[in-house]
Design a protein around this motif. Sequence first.
Motif, PDB file in Angstrom:
ATOM      1  N   PHE A 375       6.760  -4.539  -6.859  1.00  0.00           N
ATOM      2  CA  PHE A 375       6.395  -4.026  -5.543  1.00  0.00           C
ATOM      3  C   PHE A 375       5.441  -4.970  -4.806  1.00  0.00           C
ATOM      4  CE2 PHE A 375       6.601   0.125  -8.065  1.00  0.00           C
ATOM      5  CZ  PHE A 375       7.974   0.250  -7.887  1.00  0.00           C
ATOM      6  N   SER A 376       5.826  -5.287  -3.581  1.00  0.00           N
ATOM      7  CA  SER A 376       4.969  -6.079  -2.710  1.00  0.00           C
ATOM      8  C   SER A 376       3.856  -5.195  -2.154  1.00  0.00           C
ATOM      9  CB  SER A 376       5.789  -6.665  -1.560  1.00  0.00           C
ATOM     10  OG  SER A 376       6.265  -5.620  -0.718  1.00  0.00           O
ATOM     11  N   LEU A 377       2.911  -5.823  -1.452  1.00  0.00           N
ATOM     12  CA  LEU A 377       1.812  -5.053  -0.862  1.00  0.00           C
ATOM     13  C   LEU A 377       2.341  -4.029   0.137  1.00  0.00           C
ATOM     14  CD1 LEU A 377      -1.198  -4.544  -0.457  1.00  0.00           C
ATOM     15  CD2 LEU A 377      -1.222  -6.404   1.229  1.00  0.00           C
ATOM     16  N   VAL A 378       3.298  -4.417   0.944  1.00  0.00           N
ATOM     17  CA  VAL A 378       3.875  -3.494   1.924  1.00  0.00           C
ATOM     18  C   VAL A 378       4.568  -2.328   1.222  1.00  0.00           C
ATOM     19  CG1 VAL A 378       5.578  -3.228   3.772  1.00  0.00           C
ATOM     20  CG2 VAL A 378       4.140  -5.281   3.675  1.00  0.00           C
ATOM     21  N   GLN A 379       5.318  -2.627   0.166  1.00  0.00           N
ATOM     22  CA  GLN A 379       5.997  -1.567  -0.580  1.00  0.00           C
ATOM     23  C   GLN A 379       4.992  -0.593  -1.195  1.00  0.00           C
ATOM     24  OE1 GLN A 379       8.264  -4.192  -3.143  1.00  0.00           O
ATOM     25  NE2 GLN A 379      10.183  -3.672  -2.104  1.00  0.00           N
ATOM     26  N   ARG A 380       3.904  -1.124  -1.703  1.00  0.00           N
ATOM     27  CA  ARG A 380       2.884  -0.260  -2.303  1.00  0.00           C
ATOM     28  C   ARG A 380       2.272   0.664  -1.266  1.00  0.00           C
ATOM     29  NH1 ARG A 380      -0.109  -3.592  -7.052  1.00  0.00           N
ATOM     30  NH2 ARG A 380       1.647  -4.882  -7.663  1.00  0.00           N
ATOM     31  N   LEU A 381       1.999   0.119  -0.095  1.00  0.00           N
ATOM     32  CA  LEU A 381       1.426   0.944   0.963  1.00  0.00           C
ATOM     33  C   LEU A 381       2.389   2.055   1.365  1.00  0.00           C
ATOM     34  CD1 LEU A 381      -0.207  -1.863   3.141  1.00  0.00           C
ATOM     35  CD2 LEU A 381      -1.410  -0.085   1.850  1.00  0.00           C
TER      36      LEU A 381
END
Length: 401
Positions: A375-381
């Motif tokens: 998971f990328s940072l955007v996906q995590r958010l």
Amino acid sequence: MNRKVLFIIIYTYTLVFSVLKTIRFPNQWSVAHWMLDYRFGFIKRGFAGGFLGLFVEKNEQNIFVLSVFIILLLYGLLLFMASKETIRNKGDVYTLVFYLTFFLSQYIIFTAHLIGYLDHIIFLLTILVIWLLRKKKILLASLVASISILIHEVSFFLMLPICCFALVVDGVSREGISFKDTLNSHLIKRISFFLILPLAVTFGVSAYQEVSGSNYHKMILNYLDHLEFINAKVADSVASAYTVKFTDYIQDESPHFFQRVFVSKCSIFFGIPILFMMYVVYRKFEKANKYLLLLFAIVILIPLGLHAIAYDTYRIWSFPFMILFLGYWILSSGYNVSVDVSEKLSLPEILLAALAIALVSLVPSQLLDDEVERFSLVQRLLILIPLLALGTACFYKKAPM
């Protein structure tokens, strides 16, 4: 939807998110530990593999099935305990943010990453030992603790201190304790009775390791090297881990202790969430005697002493999260030391909680075997948005607890 169900959904959602970031098959290091037993004579950490060999053939498939069973059992217990204590505390916001931080923490991340390793059994047995101590079955608890030492000597740092804390909380006045209470003869006798057997096993294993442990290096290496699912590098690493003297570990690793604890990235990324959870414990139990809370703080930090004898810094920093979880369970379940607190966090508390949750959920952990979190940072958010919505719903839901 009833608030009880909401809490279970929130904790399950958070747990699944953390697990999916790092879950994998048991790596060769974990599998190698299960393959070892007492066939070459007594060795440290040989009990688990020897016990497994009594029931099934030791191979990759059976070890995988066992590893999945152990991790599911551990997660199931954690969810059950967290949900039960949240309901016991009437769903107050401090309890909720405490468990949210825990289920997002690096402890959950590393349990999924190190699936199949012996640490998971140690904490399952720790939960069992604490339960036995609360049932006044001290001799049986001492025996289980001794077996845990034979499974992995790290039990000395992870199990024994928190179990002694459980005895202290259970053995003193329910209205509050003082330093004098911790010295009463009855409590000292109970703690001594519990500790004598596991301490004897610990020192016995340590002494044996110093005198004869290195004699088995070549035999262990040859055995593991001939297993087609264990490569030569892992075989050599595991053989060394089983046979190197404890004094050699201390000599090699202790010079790095200060840096690993106080001036590493973990000091920030792990330290702030740990301090936040410790603050929540203080807010929930601030009317309990200060010596009790001071003792718990010491117990939480004891696992960091492993930095003086081991090099896996990130894994060691994950242990205080689980000790905090166990201590919160001990304090809040039936000891009448919890206090009522407002369901509203102050602005500084909100900022601290947001920082702690951001650090455990958004900052990637350094994993083993050159792996990285999913998971990328955007996906995590994006994944965390439903969690925030559910958390908000808990405090606007009018259904009774």
